[in-house]
Design a protein around this motif. Sequence first.
Motif, PDB file in Angstrom:
ATOM      1  N   PRO A 198      22.584 -38.675 -45.305  1.00  0.00           N
ATOM      2  CA  PRO A 198      23.558 -39.652 -44.798  1.00  0.00           C
ATOM      3  C   PRO A 198      23.995 -39.319 -43.387  1.00  0.00           C
ATOM      4  O   PRO A 198      24.453 -38.210 -43.111  1.00  0.00           O
ATOM      5  N   TRP A 199      23.848 -40.285 -42.480  1.00  0.00           N
ATOM      6  CA  TRP A 199      24.181 -40.059 -41.074  1.00  0.00           C
ATOM      7  C   TRP A 199      25.433 -40.819 -40.686  1.00  0.00           C
ATOM      8  O   TRP A 199      25.655 -41.956 -41.126  1.00  0.00           O
ATOM      9  N   SER A 200      26.254 -40.206 -39.864  1.00  0.00           N
ATOM     10  CA  SER A 200      27.386 -40.875 -39.237  1.00  0.00           C
ATOM     11  C   SER A 200      27.436 -40.414 -37.785  1.00  0.00           C
ATOM     12  O   SER A 200      26.965 -39.315 -37.454  1.00  0.00           O
ATOM     13  N   PRO A 201      27.982 -41.246 -36.881  1.00  0.00           N
ATOM     14  CA  PRO A 201      27.974 -40.892 -35.452  1.00  0.00           C
ATOM     15  C   PRO A 201      28.605 -39.537 -35.194  1.00  0.00           C
ATOM     16  O   PRO A 201      29.669 -39.215 -35.736  1.00  0.00           O
ATOM     17  N   ASN A 202      27.915 -38.723 -34.387  1.00  0.00           N
ATOM     18  CA  ASN A 202      28.399 -37.408 -33.974  1.00  0.00           C
ATOM     19  C   ASN A 202      28.598 -36.449 -35.140  1.00  0.00           C
ATOM     20  O   ASN A 202      29.417 -35.521 -35.065  1.00  0.00           O
ATOM     21  N   LYS A 203      27.848 -36.652 -36.199  1.00  0.00           N
ATOM     22  CA  LYS A 203      27.929 -35.738 -37.347  1.00  0.00           C
ATOM     23  C   LYS A 203      27.528 -34.332 -36.934  1.00  0.00           C
ATOM     24  O   LYS A 203      28.062 -33.339 -37.440  1.00  0.00           O
ATOM     25  N   HIS A 204      26.550 -34.247 -36.019  1.00  0.00           N
ATOM     26  CA  HIS A 204      26.141 -32.965 -35.456  1.00  0.00           C
ATOM     27  C   HIS A 204      26.113 -33.088 -33.935  1.00  0.00           C
ATOM     28  O   HIS A 204      25.832 -34.159 -33.397  1.00  0.00           O
ATOM     29  N   ASP A 205      26.387 -31.988 -33.250  1.00  0.00           N
ATOM     30  CA  ASP A 205      26.327 -32.002 -31.785  1.00  0.00           C
ATOM     31  C   ASP A 205      24.886 -32.093 -31.294  1.00  0.00           C
ATOM     32  O   ASP A 205      24.602 -32.735 -30.285  1.00  0.00           O
ATOM     33  N   VAL A 293      12.278 -23.999 -27.334  1.00  0.00           N
ATOM     34  CA  VAL A 293      12.841 -25.338 -27.122  1.00  0.00           C
ATOM     35  C   VAL A 293      14.013 -25.674 -28.036  1.00  0.00           C
ATOM     36  O   VAL A 293      14.752 -26.623 -27.758  1.00  0.00           O
ATOM     37  N   LEU A 294      14.199 -24.948 -29.142  1.00  0.00           N
ATOM     38  CA  LEU A 294      15.316 -25.242 -30.036  1.00  0.00           C
ATOM     39  C   LEU A 294      16.553 -24.444 -29.641  1.00  0.00           C
ATOM     40  O   LEU A 294      16.452 -23.367 -29.061  1.00  0.00           O
ATOM     41  N   PRO A 295      17.740 -24.977 -29.960  1.00  0.00           N
ATOM     42  CA  PRO A 295      18.956 -24.180 -29.743  1.00  0.00           C
ATOM     43  C   PRO A 295      18.901 -22.898 -30.576  1.00  0.00           C
ATOM     44  O   PRO A 295      18.239 -22.848 -31.611  1.00  0.00           O
ATOM     45  N   GLU A 296      19.615 -21.889 -30.146  1.00  0.00           N
ATOM     46  CA  GLU A 296      19.618 -20.631 -30.877  1.00  0.00           C
ATOM     47  C   GLU A 296      20.295 -20.805 -32.233  1.00  0.00           C
ATOM     48  O   GLU A 296      21.161 -21.674 -32.404  1.00  0.00           O
ATOM     49  N   PRO A 297      19.936 -19.986 -33.213  1.00  0.00           N
ATOM     50  CA  PRO A 297      20.506 -20.119 -34.562  1.00  0.00           C
ATOM     51  C   PRO A 297      22.032 -20.041 -34.598  1.00  0.00           C
ATOM     52  O   PRO A 297      22.659 -20.650 -35.477  1.00  0.00           O
ATOM     53  N   LYS A 298      22.634 -19.323 -33.656  1.00  0.00           N
ATOM     54  CA  LYS A 298      24.095 -19.172 -33.659  1.00  0.00           C
ATOM     55  C   LYS A 298      24.810 -20.432 -33.167  1.00  0.00           C
ATOM     56  O   LYS A 298      26.042 -20.520 -33.236  1.00  0.00           O
ATOM     57  N   THR A 299      24.056 -21.418 -32.669  1.00  0.00           N
ATOM     58  CA  THR A 299      24.648 -22.654 -32.163  1.00  0.00           C
ATOM     59  C   THR A 299      25.436 -23.363 -33.263  1.00  0.00           C
ATOM     60  O   THR A 299      24.947 -23.552 -34.376  1.00  0.00           O
ATOM     61  N   GLU A 300      26.651 -23.773 -32.947  1.00  0.00           N
ATOM     62  CA  GLU A 300      27.484 -24.453 -33.934  1.00  0.00           C
ATOM     63  C   GLU A 300      27.083 -25.919 -34.086  1.00  0.00           C
ATOM     64  O   GLU A 300      26.608 -26.555 -33.158  1.00  0.00           O
ATOM     65  N   ASN A 301      27.305 -26.445 -35.275  1.00  0.00           N
ATOM     66  CA  ASN A 301      27.083 -27.856 -35.598  1.00  0.00           C
ATOM     67  C   ASN A 301      25.677 -28.323 -35.223  1.00  0.00           C
ATOM     68  O   ASN A 301      25.485 -29.376 -34.617  1.00  0.00           O
ATOM     69  N   LEU A 302      24.694 -27.532 -35.601  1.00  0.00           N
ATOM     70  CA  LEU A 302      23.278 -27.821 -35.354  1.00  0.00           C
ATOM     71  C   LEU A 302      22.596 -28.177 -36.673  1.00  0.00           C
ATOM     72  O   LEU A 302      22.881 -27.593 -37.714  1.00  0.00           O
ATOM     73  N   LYS A 303      21.683 -29.159 -36.628  1.00  0.00           N
ATOM     74  CA  LYS A 303      20.890 -29.496 -37.821  1.00  0.00           C
ATOM     75  C   LYS A 303      19.434 -29.672 -37.405  1.00  0.00           C
ATOM     76  O   LYS A 303      19.133 -30.347 -36.412  1.00  0.00           O
ATOM     77  N   ILE A 304      18.537 -29.053 -38.189  1.00  0.00           N
ATOM     78  CA  ILE A 304      17.102 -29.170 -37.942  1.00  0.00           C
ATOM     79  C   ILE A 304      16.471 -29.943 -39.093  1.00  0.00           C
ATOM     80  O   ILE A 304      16.652 -29.581 -40.266  1.00  0.00           O
TER      81      ILE A 304
END
Length: 346
Positions: A198-205, A293-304
Amino acid sequence: MIAARHLCRATPQLKQISSVRRYATEGSSPVGMNKWIKYGGGAFGTLFVGFGIVRYFASPPPEERQRKMHEIREAMKQGSDSIKPAQKTFKGGEQGWVDLKLEGVEEINHNTKKFRFALPDKDDVSGLEIASALLTKYKGPEMEKPVIRPYTPTSDEDARGHIDFVIKRYPDGPMSEHLHSMEPPQRLEFKGPIPKYPWSPNKHDHICLVAGGTGITPMYQLCRAIFNNPSDKTKVTLVFGNVSEEDILLKNEFEDLENTYPQRFRAFYVLDKPAEKWMGGKGHIAADLLKTVLPEPKTENLKIFVCGPPGLYKAISGMKKSPKEQGELSGILKELGYTQDQVYKF
């Protein structure tokens, strides 16, 4: 189907470039129009990302174009004196199967076609949410049981009167072979929607999409939802593996996003069998590329998000336990330090 060996063959170390890492970890910032991102060496070759300068000047500002498109969509949803209120074709629950007529077929490449099915009424919409899919059902004359397969539409969720699918034909794939043999006005049964994430706007940065082959369709569904909504500022990184350049589905659509939103959308393509002139990544989607190319694992509010053939799942994230169960995280993403909560397998 992309065989596992196409996506999982060993390749040399990929040189990390600081500009790509900065994009992956920092927030949006102004970018020079003539900037080219280059990373290369070894089997990956060189990958360039440009902004399409002609289209940059010819198009209105991204925010203005996005706002106007959003207003048009909202007006269509609300209806008017000349437009009937939209009815949802697929309602889920106990609705059962819906029989739709094939309206048109467009050849995309040597093994992929775009199929347009007519909804029951010209003012109907599909009823799908982001992210969700539909089930298809077909029973041939020699089959004891029907074959059922899920597909994610490529048309907008608010498109009226039709629904589109981009489907690759796989050898010995009974549903894809049947679809590729269909001609208008033959019919096919559908059921859904089948909810996914389920997606909502700005759910993840920041979201990262790791895809192979036709696993790109749910990723494109997410991208449409994000970039069609002016209030959604989510940053998106796509890593897309294929056998050859002609196998890259929806490439024009992704290039348009990259040209229009250069501070928020980036795409990296990897080919197993590239032509000599190919300037992108070569080989498979490997740890060195994802680490760059991906953000580092410690990045907050990240989804892969991960979607593709079994070989890609096994190498990148591990297989799903069942259609409704994610299963344990393994593979490259776990090795790089990402957690199970940061990864979703379509």
